[in-house]
Each structure stands twice: as structure tokens, then as C-alpha cells.
Scaffold this motif. Structure first.
Motif, PDB file in Angstrom:
ATOM      1  N   LEU A   1      94.350   3.795   8.135  1.00 35.69           N
ATOM      2  CA  LEU A   1      94.598   3.566   6.721  1.00 35.69           C
ATOM      3  C   LEU A   1      96.048   3.135   6.562  1.00 35.69           C
ATOM      4  CD1 LEU A   1      93.498   3.729   3.816  1.00 35.69           C
ATOM      5  CD2 LEU A   1      94.417   6.058   3.714  1.00 35.69           C
ATOM      6  N   ALA A   2      96.253   1.901   6.141  1.00 30.58           N
ATOM      7  CA  ALA A   2      97.600   1.353   5.989  1.00 30.58           C
ATOM      8  C   ALA A   2      98.069   1.541   4.551  1.00 30.58           C
ATOM      9  CB  ALA A   2      97.611  -0.133   6.353  1.00 30.58           C
ATOM     10  N   GLN A   3      99.213   2.204   4.392  1.00 35.23           N
ATOM     11  CA  GLN A   3      99.776   2.451   3.062  1.00 35.23           C
ATOM     12  C   GLN A   3     100.788   1.376   2.663  1.00 35.23           C
ATOM     13  OE1 GLN A   3      98.718   4.774   1.106  1.00 35.23           O
ATOM     14  NE2 GLN A   3      97.776   6.342   2.400  1.00 35.23           N
TER      15      GLN A   3
ATOM     16  N   LEU B   1      96.699  -2.769  -1.243  1.00 37.15           N
ATOM     17  CA  LEU B   1      97.038  -1.546  -0.506  1.00 37.15           C
ATOM     18  C   LEU B   1      96.694  -0.324  -1.348  1.00 37.15           C
ATOM     19  CD1 LEU B   1     100.479  -2.674   0.928  1.00 37.15           C
ATOM     20  CD2 LEU B   1      98.403  -2.235   2.261  1.00 37.15           C
ATOM     21  N   PRO B   2      96.370   0.814  -0.720  1.00 37.67           N
ATOM     22  CA  PRO B   2      96.186   0.988   0.729  1.00 37.67           C
ATOM     23  C   PRO B   2      94.929   0.271   1.217  1.00 37.67           C
ATOM     24  CG  PRO B   2      95.493   2.965  -0.427  1.00 37.67           C
ATOM     25  CD  PRO B   2      96.092   2.066  -1.461  1.00 37.67           C
ATOM     26  N   SER B   3      94.943  -0.125   2.500  1.00 34.50           N
ATOM     27  CA  SER B   3      93.834  -0.861   3.103  1.00 34.50           C
ATOM     28  C   SER B   3      93.391  -0.183   4.388  1.00 34.50           C
ATOM     29  CB  SER B   3      94.254  -2.302   3.424  1.00 34.50           C
ATOM     30  OG  SER B   3      94.670  -2.988   2.261  1.00 34.50           O
ATOM     31  N   VAL B   4      92.112  -0.326   4.681  1.00 33.95           N
ATOM     32  CA  VAL B   4      91.565   0.158   5.944  1.00 33.95           C
ATOM     33  C   VAL B   4      91.619  -0.987   6.951  1.00 33.95           C
ATOM     34  CG1 VAL B   4      89.510   1.031   7.111  1.00 33.95           C
ATOM     35  CG2 VAL B   4      90.048   1.801   4.790  1.00 33.95           C
ATOM     36  N   VAL B   5      92.155  -0.702   8.138  1.00 29.39           N
ATOM     37  CA  VAL B   5      92.272  -1.720   9.187  1.00 29.39           C
ATOM     38  C   VAL B   5      91.448  -1.272  10.387  1.00 29.39           C
ATOM     39  CG1 VAL B   5      93.848  -3.045  10.635  1.00 29.39           C
ATOM     40  CG2 VAL B   5      94.614  -2.224   8.400  1.00 29.39           C
TER      41      VAL B   5
END
Length: 337
Positions: free
Chosen positions: A124-126, A106-110
Motif C-alpha cells: 500500500l503506497a501512501q 493515493l493511497p494506491s495498491v501496488v
């Protein structure tokens, strides 16, 4: 509609009624003697990649099904890049709720594995909770999700035309996106690119022998360029390359049809291109969240491009037919939600 085309042809939705869509397009091509079809929306690009032969002898200015899977499918692009030694972010596919490998940090792009014209927005997942919620939203829309390593660095886009003996391009630096850090490019400027960036884009296209227009996006980290998206079509910011002096659509059609044409000189004009509809979205979000300083920055940015002789707002504020969909949307939704 636009000032250039007051009465556009209508067609059935390609996703809901693909057979009817193809029948209407085939009839238009037959009746009007059309030589080439240039698909612009992702759903139409994918459909014509799979079934374009049903239109007869007309030239499809776009990918084949194999080329689409290799570059436009997000997981396919990662595999293709890895096989060629092109840098790409770490990814994991999520199908039926289960990841196919270890999660990126993380953070990751979904985002969806398969792009659609009106699909889930890239997020953008935190946190773990945000990541799982975004994955579930994409699954509910009938798509597999892809969770991608987040690379924080300058973003570049290479707009090009490739064909026999032809590779012409303009490279753009992305200065703002909406949503910020994981969205569509809202401000771009043409800039001289590093040669390794252009070489990576060209290598991907040559690997599948793609002939036509493309927009390939990269993220820069530690002097390396990571490919994270490829569109084998014209995108929503096609005007940025035209504004820079590269008649991208004309050259793509000439190359596809084997017409002589005038090759692009490679010299482009400098200037700032802004998707005004995306920046208005940013303004509305700032006002909704009561972030006055952010709203001022957005308004200032719009004003700077509007008064710059080398600036370009898209859609143009002086084109009522181009601006009206944006105006109508905000009249119905309200500037502040």
C-alpha cells in the motif's frame, strides 16, 4: 511434509526447469496411474494452464491458458469485469517504467500484474515516492506492475466449485490481513453473503466456462462489491472452508472427474480461522517497532482463537511437521529484527 504425508514426492522447480518439472510429473502420473493433477502453487497453475496437455490424458483440475489470462492476470481480470458490468477498482499498468494511463489517487495498491508463488508482496503506497519504489521493485523482479485504486471497506472471499450443473460455495469475511490493509488474509469467518456478491463471482466463472475450484476476492464500498483478485486454485486458507463444513477439495475433484459424490448442502459451521504464521509476522513487526499496544492486541487475538472451541489455528500447533517451518524461520531470523 505433514503427518498425513511423511515422504512427499519431490520435483524440479517449475519456473527454473519447466521441461524437467513436466517430465517428472508425467512419469509419476504414468507410473502410478494418476487420474487428476491438482496444482496448488500459482507458478504451477500457470504452467499447467499453458502446457498441461503434455501430461497426456490426465485431468488438470485448473484453468486453461485463456481462462488464466481472463481472470488470474490482474489486468485481464479488470478487463473481464468491466465487460460484464462487475465492479472493479481503477487500475493502471506500468510497463518499462511507463504507466498506460492516469495514476489512481493515493493511497494506491501496488502489485505484480502476473502472480507468482514467490513474487513481490502487495504493498500500500501512501506517497508518490513509495509508489514509484514499489513499482521499481516489481520491475526488477522481471514483472510488470499494476497500480490499483485503494478501496477501504470490508473484504470478502468466495470459495467455490463450478462444473456442469454445479455451483457450490462458502463466503468468508476477512477481518485481518498481513501486511495490514493490503496483504494476505490472516483472520476469516464464514458469513452469509449478499446475493449480489455471489452472483458477481459466478458471472466471472461462467463467462469463461471455468470448471474447478476458485477463490475470488471482493472489496465492499457503498453497497457495491469490487472484484480485486481471482485464484483458480486452492489457496493458503483452504482450511477455512473445510473447517466450515465444505469439503472443497473433495468436491472439486469429483466435479472435475464427473464422479457422483455428495453435493454440499450450503449449510456451514461458524467459527474463526487464523493463519498463525501471518499473525506471528504481525507480532514480530509490532515488537520490532516498539509498539507494545499492538503486540498485546496481536497476542490477545491469537489467544482468543486458540481457546475458542470453534476456532482454528493454521498450521495447527499440535502438528509438529506443520509448525516447524514457521518455528525454524523465526529461530533463524529472530522474533525481533
Amino acid at each position: 511434509r505433514s503427518i498425513a504425508c511423511l515422504r512427499p514426492r519431490r520435483y524440479p522447480p517449475p519456473t527454473d526447469s519447466p521441461d524437467a518439472f513436466l517430465a517428472v510429473i508425467e512419469e509419476i502420473c504414468r507410473a502410478d496411474g494418476v487420474d487428476a493433477v491438482v496444482p496448488l502453487e500459482e507458478d504451477i497453475v500457470r504452467l499447467l494452464a499453458e502446457r498441461g496437455s503434455e501430461l497426456g490424458s490426465v485431468t488438470i483440475v485448473g484453468p486453461t491458458a485463456a481462462q488464466y489470462r481472463a481472470l488470474c492476470d490482474k489486468a485481464g481480470l479488470a478487463r473481464t469485469a468491466q465487460s460484464l458490468g462487475v465492479y472493479s477498482p481503477r487500475i493502471v499498468e506500468v510497463r518499462a517504467g511507463e504507466p498506460t494511463g492516469p495514476w489512481p489517487a493515493l493511497p494506491s495498491v501496488v502489485k505484480p500484474v502476473t502472480s507468482t508463488t514467490a513474487g513481490a508482496i502487495v504493498r500500500l503506497a501512501q506517497t508518490f515516492e513509495e509508489r514509484d519504489a514499489f513499482v521499481a521493485k516489481i520491475a526488477a523482479e522481471g514483472n510488470a506492475a499494476l497500480v490499483q485504486e485503494c478501496i477501504s471497506g470490508p473484504r470478502w472471499v468466495v470459495h467455490s466449485v463450478r462444473g456442469p450443473g454445479v455451483f457450490e460455495y462458502v463466503a468468508h469475511r476477512v477481518h485481518l490481513e498481513w501486511p495490514r490493509t493490503a496483504g494476505l488474509a490472516s483472520i476469516k469467518r464464514p458469513e452469509p453473503p449478499p446475493q449480489s456478491l455471489v452472483s458477481a463471482a459466478r458471472r466471472l466463472l461462467e463467462h469463461v466456462d471455468y470448471r474447478g475450484p476458485s477463490g475470488i476476492s471482493f472489496l465492499e464500498r457503498d453497497g457495491h462489491y469490487y472484484v480485486h483478485d481471482a485464484n483458480l486454485r486452492f489457496g493458503g486458507t483452504t482450511g477455512v472452508s473445510i473447517h466450515a463444513g465444505f469439503d472443497w477439495p473433495r468436491r472439486a475433484l469429483e466435479v472435475a472427474l464427473g464422479l457422483p459424490g455428495q453435493p454440499f448442502s450450503g449449510a456451514w459451521r461458524r467459527g474463526t480461522y487464523m493463519r498463525i504464521d501471518l499473525e506471528v509476522n504481525a507480532l514480530r513487526a509490532a515488537l520490532t517497532e516498539r509498539h507494545g499496544d499492538q503486540a498485546v492486541r496481536v497476542l490477545s487475538g491469537i489467544a482468543v482463537v486458540a481457546v475458542d472451541p470453534r476456532g482454528r489455528l493454521d498450521p495447527s500447533p499440535i502438528d509438529p511437521l506443520g509448525v516447524w517451518p514457521t518455528v525454524g524461520r523465526f529461530l533463524s531470523q529472530g522474533l525481533v529484527q
